[in-house]
Design an enzyme around this catalytic site. Sequence first.
Site, PDB file in Angstrom:
ATOM      1  CG  ASP A 528      -1.923   1.142   1.169  1.00  0.00           C
ATOM      2  OD1 ASP A 528      -1.542   2.268   1.510  1.00  0.00           O
ATOM      3  OD2 ASP A 528      -3.072   0.905   0.784  1.00  0.00           O
ATOM      4  CB  ILE A 529       1.093   4.168  -2.303  1.00  0.00           C
ATOM      5  CG1 ILE A 529       1.276   3.246  -3.523  1.00  0.00           C
ATOM      6  CG2 ILE A 529       1.970   5.400  -2.442  1.00  0.00           C
ATOM      7  CD1 ILE A 529       0.810   3.858  -4.816  1.00  0.00           C
ATOM      8  CG  ASN A 536      -4.229  11.337  -5.967  1.00  0.00           C
ATOM      9  OD1 ASN A 536      -3.542  11.318  -6.990  1.00  0.00           O
ATOM     10  ND2 ASN A 536      -4.861  10.264  -5.530  1.00  0.00           N
ATOM     11  CG  ASP A 545      -3.782   8.452 -12.910  1.00  0.00           C
ATOM     12  OD1 ASP A 545      -4.499   9.002 -13.748  1.00  0.00           O
ATOM     13  OD2 ASP A 545      -4.235   7.919 -11.875  1.00  0.00           O
ATOM     14  NE  ARG A 560      10.420 -15.818  -9.287  1.00  0.00           N
ATOM     15  CZ  ARG A 560      10.297 -16.886  -8.517  1.00  0.00           C
ATOM     16  NH1 ARG A 560      11.289 -17.761  -8.469  1.00  0.00           N
ATOM     17  NH2 ARG A 560       9.218 -17.104  -7.803  1.00  0.00           N
ATOM     18  CD  GLU A 571      -4.674   4.381  -1.798  1.00  0.00           C
ATOM     19  OE1 GLU A 571      -5.462   4.451  -2.766  1.00  0.00           O
ATOM     20  OE2 GLU A 571      -4.846   4.960  -0.706  1.00  0.00           O
ATOM     21  NE  ARG A 591      15.310  -8.429  -5.212  1.00  0.00           N
ATOM     22  CZ  ARG A 591      15.064  -9.484  -5.990  1.00  0.00           C
ATOM     23  NH1 ARG A 591      15.109 -10.703  -5.473  1.00  0.00           N
ATOM     24  NH2 ARG A 591      14.770  -9.322  -7.261  1.00  0.00           N
TER      25      ARG A 591
END
Length: 700
Positions: A528-529, A536, A545, A560, A571, A591
């Site tokens: 989740d951002i 926004n 976006d 992969r 989001e 990562r």
Amino acid sequence: MLAGSTKRSPRAVRRLLLAPLCLAGALAWAQTTTAPAPSRLDSRLDSRLEHLREVGRFAPAKALPELRELEAQARAAGLRTKTDFLFQFGLAKLSIGLKQEAYALGEELYAYGRAQKDNRAMAKGLLAKSYSTYDLNRLADSHRYAWEAERLADLSTDVPLQVTSAIASAQSHGEEGNFPPALAKMQEAVAIARRHNDPVTLVIALDSLANLYSQMKEYDRGFEALDEAFKLAEKSASPGRQATLKSTEFILASSTNQPQRGLRALLAALALQRQIDADSDIVYSLVNLSDSYLKEHNYSRTIDYGNQAIEAARRINDESSVATARINIGQAYMGMGRLAEGKRNFEAGLKHYEESENKPELQGVLIEYGAVLERAGDLQGAVKAYHRERALSNELFEKQRQKAIWELQEKYETDKKQRQIELLSRENLVKSTEIDNRRLQQRVWWLLALVFALSSIVVTLLYRKVRQANAQLEVKNLELKQQSSRDPLTALYNRRHFQEFMRTHMQVEKRGSGTSGEEIVGALFLLDIDHFKKVNDTYGHAAGDLVLKMIAENLREILRETDMIVRWGGEEFLAFLPAIPRSGVEEIARRLLVGITAQTIHYQGHAITVNVSIGFAPFPLSPGEHPLPWERAVNLVDMALYLAKAHGRNRAYGVRGFANFAQTSMEDIEQDLERAWRSGFVDLSIVLGSNHEAGAEAAH
């Protein structure tokens, strides 16, 4: 929290503008323009109505009783007088919260105008309906009425009405985020007012233009328009007009990080509004003062102005402002450490947004609630608020996705019908050719062979075209199937595709070992951002976006090709890795955290970076003898994600396994994951992002 919304939205601005200025100043001037000569009775009535317009401009509750006394007389008056009375009567009711009654008067006025075939009356009726449906949260209807009102007003000779309707039309475009036509309409309103050299109408148009520039984030132009409006308003010596312009100055100052200027403007506006008993405007100023002092952490003044706002709002039946003031008071109490009292006030305000069914605003209030609870140290309450917001966000996202699918299906059906029409046309051409061939056979026998050959060629060509059309149709069907399983913005798989995949996916209890003898498992990652709404709000949805696309590209690079990557919600992103060494699960989480944080997006001269919070777990998860269904595994990962959110963001919480499961149950663990973790029933791992100390912590 500002009056009218979770932030100073176009909605709040529009309500402030239309009520005091447009329904009074411009329309009063309209009475003096190209009207037919009224009767003596109508002239006396017009004088009283003009006086009541001045009263009702800022104190509609005082004007309404006298308007009711004039109702019978005004309904029997001539076309112009009756039209202006019905319009003014409806707006006065709307200003004190009688929305349905105001809408009914707008309907009546429009029907009366149609019966009289009068464009002016119909335009005013549509404007009244637009204002009423706007306050009833029916924005699509409000915009449709405003645009039709502008068309009819342009057919009339009433210039101030043309200005007013152009402003309403521009605001409707602005509320939809369509700023080019909004700016064109607003500049047209200013130009009309300049041509007719009317200072009142020009002040209205310039004030509306300043607010539109604020929405467009062109603040320098907004201040220029406002300065011109101030100079004109000073000549009129009208406290009401100056108060409205001070409110607009507060909006621009708040948007340009000038809190002290905004506070001075708001206090000046309140003093002017109290001079003329402008009840509804006083409410908005009090609520905004409460919010301004809240941002400065002056909690005592926040509570003082909030209580004043509640008292004033109840006098005019403005429940929305009562709710907003309650939320500000709740935040102040929580800031003072009085958590229970703060939550009680915030929940009281939140209840109004839940009952109003205004889900986008409710979503913003829930985000604000979660953040306040998190700052106050109530992490469990914050997680609950975030869960409520996430459920609402997913509901809104699903509606938007369904709408996109419907639009795509409609386009596909249209293309299909067009192809069918083309095929029928070709078939008709074939039939026509065959008829011509028969006639030629009857007239010229020696041309039979040639005509037959030509017909064969035509049929062969048509047959090939039909085959090509069928092949293209098959390709389109495949494209449609692909689009139904992909998110249109990021091109990642969507939630529905993942659900279908998991229903048919054969879970294998033991996936075997790799070449090194290490156990191979599956894994689930839910991202989740962090603070996405701030991106926004600060840079616009186009920047948001770009952030979503950047996240999708990074997930493709870090993971992969055999891994399934899904846009899970607004989001949120989900990754399912079917085969990975068990020891590598935490490394993948690290990562992801580092890789996404390292990316920078350049947008309109701004450098934007974001972090993510992650919940993860190996899959399948087996707390007992049987593995969890995938739905419960995803839910557990989601709970781990919210622990990461509540404990600081930019980190990953992973469920590694379970312990002492005989002493608990899966239902208890799902009820409160953090409590189960701290009680030793769940084994969690924590991976910190790049701005924290490197490494993963084992959590027991």
